[in-house]
Design a protein around this motif. Structure first.
Motif, PDB file in Angstrom:
ATOM      1  N   MET A   1       0.824  -1.201   0.000  1.00 32.57           N
ATOM      2  CA  MET A   1       0.000   0.000   0.000  1.00 32.57           C
ATOM      3  C   MET A   1       0.862   1.256   0.000  1.00 32.57           C
ATOM      4  O   MET A   1       0.431   2.335  -0.339  1.00 32.57           O
ATOM      5  N   ARG A   2       2.096   1.085   0.432  1.00 31.69           N
ATOM      6  CA  ARG A   2       2.895   2.277   0.635  1.00 31.69           C
ATOM      7  C   ARG A   2       4.246   2.177  -0.043  1.00 31.69           C
ATOM      8  O   ARG A   2       4.894   1.172  -0.035  1.00 31.69           O
ATOM      9  N   THR A   3       4.640   3.243  -0.640  1.00 31.32           N
ATOM     10  CA  THR A   3       6.021   3.423  -1.045  1.00 31.32           C
ATOM     11  C   THR A   3       6.481   4.713  -0.415  1.00 31.32           C
ATOM     12  O   THR A   3       5.690   5.627  -0.170  1.00 31.32           O
ATOM     13  N   VAL A  47      -2.579  11.327  18.432  1.00 32.45           N
ATOM     14  CA  VAL A  47      -2.567  11.082  16.989  1.00 32.45           C
ATOM     15  C   VAL A  47      -3.876  11.586  16.384  1.00 32.45           C
ATOM     16  O   VAL A  47      -4.957  11.081  16.709  1.00 32.45           O
ATOM     17  N   ALA A  48      -3.785  12.579  15.512  1.00 36.62           N
ATOM     18  CA  ALA A  48      -4.957  13.049  14.771  1.00 36.62           C
ATOM     19  C   ALA A  48      -5.066  12.188  13.519  1.00 36.62           C
ATOM     20  O   ALA A  48      -4.253  12.313  12.591  1.00 36.62           O
ATOM     21  N   LEU A  49      -6.030  11.302  13.475  1.00 29.05           N
ATOM     22  CA  LEU A  49      -6.163  10.393  12.341  1.00 29.05           C
ATOM     23  C   LEU A  49      -6.323  11.169  11.031  1.00 29.05           C
ATOM     24  O   LEU A  49      -7.044  12.163  10.971  1.00 29.05           O
ATOM     25  N   CYS A  50      -5.652  10.690  10.015  1.00 27.33           N
ATOM     26  CA  CYS A  50      -5.731  11.318   8.693  1.00 27.33           C
ATOM     27  C   CYS A  50      -7.183  11.279   8.195  1.00 27.33           C
ATOM     28  O   CYS A  50      -7.843  10.244   8.282  1.00 27.33           O
ATOM     29  N   ASP A  51      -7.667  12.407   7.672  1.00 31.13           N
ATOM     30  CA  ASP A  51      -9.078  12.497   7.306  1.00 31.13           C
ATOM     31  C   ASP A  51      -9.280  13.332   6.049  1.00 31.13           C
ATOM     32  O   ASP A  51      -9.039  14.537   6.036  1.00 31.13           O
ATOM     33  N   ASN A  52      -9.719  12.669   4.977  1.00 24.19           N
ATOM     34  CA  ASN A  52      -9.956  13.365   3.708  1.00 24.19           C
ATOM     35  C   ASN A  52     -11.083  14.389   3.796  1.00 24.19           C
ATOM     36  O   ASN A  52     -11.062  15.406   3.105  1.00 24.19           O
ATOM     37  N   VAL A  60      -5.986  11.496   0.337  1.00 26.81           N
ATOM     38  CA  VAL A  60      -5.199  10.284   0.178  1.00 26.81           C
ATOM     39  C   VAL A  60      -6.171   9.179  -0.236  1.00 26.81           C
ATOM     40  O   VAL A  60      -7.384   9.404  -0.269  1.00 26.81           O
ATOM     41  N   PRO A  61      -5.694   7.985  -0.585  1.00 24.99           N
ATOM     42  CA  PRO A  61      -6.629   6.908  -0.910  1.00 24.99           C
ATOM     43  C   PRO A  61      -7.689   6.743   0.174  1.00 24.99           C
ATOM     44  O   PRO A  61      -7.408   6.829   1.367  1.00 24.99           O
ATOM     45  N   GLU A  62      -8.913   6.497  -0.238  1.00 22.04           N
ATOM     46  CA  GLU A  62     -10.068   6.515   0.658  1.00 22.04           C
ATOM     47  C   GLU A  62      -9.895   5.625   1.889  1.00 22.04           C
ATOM     48  O   GLU A  62     -10.244   6.013   3.007  1.00 22.04           O
ATOM     49  N   LYS A  63      -9.346   4.450   1.703  1.00 18.36           N
ATOM     50  CA  LYS A  63      -9.257   3.493   2.804  1.00 18.36           C
ATOM     51  C   LYS A  63      -8.357   3.994   3.930  1.00 18.36           C
ATOM     52  O   LYS A  63      -8.661   3.779   5.120  1.00 18.36           O
ATOM     53  N   ILE A  64      -7.258   4.669   3.594  1.00 14.11           N
ATOM     54  CA  ILE A  64      -6.323   5.118   4.629  1.00 14.11           C
ATOM     55  C   ILE A  64      -6.596   6.553   5.068  1.00 14.11           C
ATOM     56  O   ILE A  64      -5.956   7.048   6.000  1.00 14.11           O
ATOM     57  N   GLY A  65      -7.568   7.210   4.426  1.00 17.09           N
ATOM     58  CA  GLY A  65      -7.899   8.580   4.760  1.00 17.09           C
ATOM     59  C   GLY A  65      -9.247   8.740   5.419  1.00 17.09           C
ATOM     60  O   GLY A  65      -9.817   9.832   5.433  1.00 17.09           O
ATOM     61  N   ASN A  72      -7.516   1.101   9.705  1.00 18.71           N
ATOM     62  CA  ASN A  72      -6.928   1.231   8.380  1.00 18.71           C
ATOM     63  C   ASN A  72      -6.316   2.600   8.121  1.00 18.71           C
ATOM     64  O   ASN A  72      -5.906   2.890   6.997  1.00 18.71           O
ATOM     65  N   ASN A  73      -6.222   3.435   9.145  1.00 17.42           N
ATOM     66  CA  ASN A  73      -5.786   4.813   8.942  1.00 17.42           C
ATOM     67  C   ASN A  73      -4.284   4.933   8.727  1.00 17.42           C
ATOM     68  O   ASN A  73      -3.490   4.190   9.308  1.00 17.42           O
ATOM     69  N   LEU A  74      -3.923   5.886   7.896  1.00 13.31           N
ATOM     70  CA  LEU A  74      -2.526   6.118   7.536  1.00 13.31           C
ATOM     71  C   LEU A  74      -1.631   6.295   8.754  1.00 13.31           C
ATOM     72  O   LEU A  74      -0.516   5.777   8.798  1.00 13.31           O
TER      73      LEU A  74
END
Length: 271
Positions: A1-3, A47-52, A60-65, A72-74
């Motif tokens: 999922m990540r590079t 930790v402020a979870l990443c939120d689109n 970011v991609p929906e699943k991790i955002g 599943n958060n980034l």
């Protein structure tokens, strides 16, 4: 999922967001001191979870955002998120996980493998990034103090912790905080802030708290767990600010595939 390059690009883009004029008028926390085990040293990570949807970031991609899905958060459940990375580290032993409320979606507790240190990390709902920031600042000043029970021990968190860390998007680029934060007591607290340009944005709020910044940033960055992890190794070994900063920079250089010189320019220590 990540590079390394993909996530770094996301981090760079996410930091360009318009500021708003929203002002927060919350009451100052005035909790009484609660007895806790002072022999156990604690580290409290916010930790402020990443939120689109609720943060001023390039999506970011929906699943991790999804800021309402810690697993599943980034910044939490992904391989380089706080929960997953520390759970796999041989330096830390996973103790427990619990759901707190609609603001703090999950709390995890780790015990250091060889020393009497505990790490308590809170996953804040992504839409509550402002509250996450306020709670962190209130903890740094000692205005908000709290405790938790871990097995047969009472541990200090918030302003009762020796080190507090903020991880995530720099929400101060998007909103304003109207209240001020002043040192409540004579305790010297340490902090690590892994967010874009955190020294510039957080220092006005921390200048009267007496906090000791071990690591914060001068530019755009990717706030993944390895930087905090390695910085904490130095902290637990009672190393100097500069040595802790060096560990953080070396970790960032390794995982982001940038030069150590560049990483040291990004990750700085002190005022």
């Amino acid at each position: 999922m990540r590079t390394g390059y993909f996530i770094l690009l996301i981090a760079l883009l996410s930091c360009f967001s318009p500021c708003s004029s929203q002002v927060c008028n919350t009451e100052e926390a005035t909790e009484e001191s609660i007895p806790f085990d002072t022999l156990a040293k604690t580290i409290h990570v916010y930790v402020a979870l990443c939120d689109n949807t609720y943060q001023g970031i390039v999506p970011v991609p929906e699943k991790i955002g999804n800021g309402q899905d810690p697993m599943n958060n980034l910044y939490w459940g992904c391989p380089y998120g706080i929960r997953t990375y520390f759970k796999k580290s041989p330096e830390w032993i996973f103790v427990k996980s619990s759901k707190i409320n609609s603001v703090i979606l999950e709390r995890v507790v780790f015990k250091h493998a060889t020393k009497d240190y505990y790490l308590i990390a809170d996953a804040y709902n992504g839409k509550e990034i402002k509250q996450c920031t306020i709670d962190f600042l209130s903890g740094c000043s000692g205005l908000k103090q709290d405790t938790i029970h871990v097995k047969n021990r009472i541990l200090g968190i918030g302003g009762n912790a020796g080190l507090l860390s903020y991880i995530g998007h720099d929400g101060l680029m998007d909103f304003r905080i109207g209240e001020s934060f002043h040192k409540k007591d004579d305790k010297v607290r340490n902090c690590i802030i892994l967010a874009c340009i955190s020294k510039s944005y957080f220092s006005p709020h921390l200048k009267n708290t007496g906090v000791n910044p071990l690591v914060w940033t001068t530019g755009l960055m990717c706030p993944e767990a390895y930087t905090l992890h390695d910085a904490l190794t130095g902290y637990i070994n009672n190393e100097s600010n500069e040595a802790i900063r060096t560990r953080a920079a070396q970790a960032y250089s390794k995982y982001q595939k940038c030069s150590e010189k560049a990483a040291r320019g990004l990750l700085v220590t002190g005022w």
